[in-house]
Design an enzyme around this catalytic site. Structure first.
Site, PDB file in Angstrom:
ATOM      1  N   GLU A  60       9.583   3.268   1.294  1.00  0.00           N
ATOM      2  CA  GLU A  60       8.574   4.308   1.094  1.00  0.00           C
ATOM      3  C   GLU A  60       9.056   5.162  -0.064  1.00  0.00           C
ATOM      4  O   GLU A  60      10.260   5.479  -0.156  1.00  0.00           O
ATOM      5  CB  GLU A  60       8.370   5.157   2.346  1.00  0.00           C
ATOM      6  CG  GLU A  60       7.851   4.392   3.546  1.00  0.00           C
ATOM      7  CD  GLU A  60       6.529   3.689   3.297  1.00  0.00           C
ATOM      8  OE1 GLU A  60       5.713   4.218   2.513  1.00  0.00           O
ATOM      9  OE2 GLU A  60       6.319   2.598   3.854  1.00  0.00           O
TER      10      GLU A  60
ATOM     11  N   HIS B 295       2.723   2.536   7.047  1.00  0.00           N
ATOM     12  CA  HIS B 295       3.320   3.199   5.884  1.00  0.00           C
ATOM     13  C   HIS B 295       4.611   3.940   6.238  1.00  0.00           C
ATOM     14  O   HIS B 295       4.904   4.990   5.677  1.00  0.00           O
ATOM     15  CB  HIS B 295       2.323   4.140   5.209  1.00  0.00           C
ATOM     16  CG  HIS B 295       1.127   3.427   4.646  1.00  0.00           C
ATOM     17  ND1 HIS B 295       1.208   2.631   3.524  1.00  0.00           N
ATOM     18  CD2 HIS B 295      -0.160   3.359   5.079  1.00  0.00           C
ATOM     19  CE1 HIS B 295       0.012   2.118   3.274  1.00  0.00           C
ATOM     20  NE2 HIS B 295      -0.825   2.540   4.200  1.00  0.00           N
TER      21      HIS B 295
END
Length: 568
Positions: free
Chosen positions: A91, A229
């Protein structure tokens, strides 16, 4: 530090060129490889071996044996059910590996087609976490404060991965971020690129599945982990997808890891054989033109490094359809060396307008800009120039006009401020609360279009007030080029010679700017396009570009100072 990174990057680029050369031509004599890499016609065998040994040190792809250099072979090739993979996910604070930072890293190990181990760590990015990233990932600034530094996390991750094959979804994205840290830490890249599950899915599901995003594949295969995510859950979902993809590959007859790699490898494009057309391109800024066998210009582009940009067209990644079609019809590449990327950007626009090449999206647009105009209490979209434009999309302009139809005079007077936006947002919330979803969807589309249009108009308004002199290198050694900007356009471009002649050219450019300052006509689409290109260079000027006020003494001092520094 920056000089070290630049030197490392040059070495890595040379190493990539060497690998490409060996893939195309097989093993080479050290002298032959050194001549091609270092652009020299005369080099001794001893010096060639020494340079290549230093260049390839620590890279597992290449081996220097005596006076010969070749690609290393003999990598482990286990059966797929016995292979070990480390599936990882990052990320980040943004999409650019140059400007953004890693904020989380997660990985899982797959052995004998089972998930057996995991790694996860937050990372202190050292930069603020953008709001869109916070909303997407659920991460918060306070979570990242006090997290380990990226160098520590990457070091632990590499120890976790060991020599196992790395795997990622859309692997090039994660690879760029990871290798940037490796360059900082060790001056090297990964010994081999990660296996890409998106590329593998694209090949194995061809004709069955068009979308190969991670969420889409997870749903298609019905894996238990839902991508969200976050690094570790997304790595787990990717690993579960990988196991299903390996099953499909085995159904097609793949048995070993090398066969899985081959399925994931990009297919050689038909245009690959035309890569020799880019031979001889310089590593300098400029524009390039793709021509067919009749001399017709198919495409115009610009580059900061002509050689690197042109070579990129013939690698594995397909271009957008119109450019790919131009490459298939390509017979000759023409390039023109210019002094700077800024000059190349403006020349590219000029050539596209003049030549209308079919593969350029700009030249395919039927309308380069429309305007909003009041008609009674309503707004209409018009080709007639007004202060409300130009707007690049007629559809966006039409939706924005509908959003403005109910505006009050006070809102219109403050149009480049908030204008009617607060009222429209409040109306949208009311419609949603009342479950009037169709009306809310229509208003949402109009509101989004109006926000986009107003942002563009504010940007153009700011650029119309820009008064600056941009100094960049010229193509001729020792010369410089001055771009004088005022009244919403590039008023003059003057070449500044070495010596006293530069002052005359600067004075002439400033005189043109003064003469243009009285004009207050609406922007044409062409002038707006030029200004938007300039805006990128003004906000983030490259190292060779200076942005100065329209002041004769300031410009003279800069030019004289730069000339003295070049002489030193």
């Amino acid at each position: 530090m920056f000089a070290f990174i630049s030197w490392v990057q040059l070495a890595l680029d040379a190493l990539d060129r060497l690998v490409e050369m060996l893939e195309e031509r097989g093993s080479l004599r050290a002298v032959e490889a050194a001549r091609a890499l270092f652009a020299t016609s005369s080099i001794s065998e001893g010096l060639a071996c020494s340079l290549l040994a230093e260049l390839t040190a620590g890279d597992s792809r290449v081996i220097c044996a005596g006076a010969t250099v070749s690609l290393r072979t003999g990598r482990p090739d286990p059966l797929l059910e016995e292979a070990v993979f480390v599936v990882f996910d990052l990320e980040t604070t943004g999409l650019s590996a140059e400007r953004s930072r890693i904020c989380e890293l997660g990985a899982v190990r797959v052995r004998a087609l089972e998930l057996v181990d995991s790694f996860q760590s937050l990372v202190e990015p050292g930069v603020p976490l953008p709001d869109p990233v916070a909303r997407l990932t659920g991460l918060r600034e306070e979570q990242l404060r006090g997290a380990p530094r990226v160098s520590s996390v990457v070091r632990r991750f590499l120890a976790f991965a060991g020599d196992d094959l790395l795997v990622a979804h859309n692997a090039r994205f994660d690879q760029r971020f990871l290798e940037r840290q490796l360059v900082f830490m060790h001056g090297r890249r990964l010994s081999e690129p990660p296996l890409c599950t998106a590329a593998l899915a694209r090949r194995l599901l061809e004709g069955r599945r068009r979308r190969v995003g991670l969420a889409s594949l997870a749903q298609f295969f019905g894996v238990p982990t839902t991508p969200c995510h976050r690094a570790l859950p997304d790595a787990e979902a990717t690993a579960e997808v990988l196991v299903h993809l390996i099953g499909l590959a085995q159904e097609l007859g793949a048995r070993r890891l090398s066969e899985l790699r081959a399925l994931a490898a990009p297919r050689k494009r038909r245009v690959y054989g035309k890569r020799a057309l880019a031979n001889g391109a310089p590593t300098r800024p400029g524009v390039y033109l793709f021509r067919d066998r009749h001399g017709q210009v198919l495409y115009v582009g610009r580059a900061r490094d002509l050689r690197a940009r042109l070579r990129s067209y013939f690698r594995s990644e397909r271009q957008r359809p119109s450019v790919e079609a131009a490459l298939l019809a390509l017979d000759r590449i023409e390039w023109r060396v210019l002094g700077s990327e800024l000059e190349a950007a403006l020349e590219e626009l000029r050539l596209i307008r003049e030549l209308q090449p079919p593969a350029n999206s700009r030249s395919r647009r039927k309308e380069h800009g429309v305007y909003l105009r009041r008609r009674g209490d309503d707004f209409v979209v018009s080709k007639t120039a007004t202060p409300l434009g130009p707007i690049g999309s007629r559809r966006q302009a039409s939706l924005a006009a509908r959003a403005l139809a109910s505006s009050t005079e006070a809102e219109l007077d403050d149009l480049l401020g908030d204008g009617p936006l607060p009222r429209l947002r409040e109306r949208l919330a009311h419609l949603s609360d009342c479950l009037r979803y169709e009306e809310a969807a229509r208003l949402r589309d109009r509101l989004e279009a109006l926000e986009h249009v107003l942002n563009r108009l504010r940007r153009l308004e700011r650029l119309r007030e820009l008064e600056a002199c941009l100094i960049a290198p010229a193509a001729e050694p020792g010369w410089r080029k001055a771009f004088f900007v005022a009244s919403g356009k590039v008023c003059a471009v003057r070449s500044l010679p070495p010596g006293a002649g530069a002052q005359l050219e600067i004075a002439a450019g400033l005189a043109v700017c003064r003469a243009e300052r009285d004009g207050d006509e609406p922007l044409t689409p062409e002038l707006a396009e030029d200004l938007l290109v300039l805006d990128g260079f003004v906000r983030r000027p490259p190292p060779e570009l200076a942005v100065l006020s329209l002041d004769l003494e300031r410009i003279k001092q800069h030019v004289a100072g730069r000339r003295l520094s070049q002489a030193a």
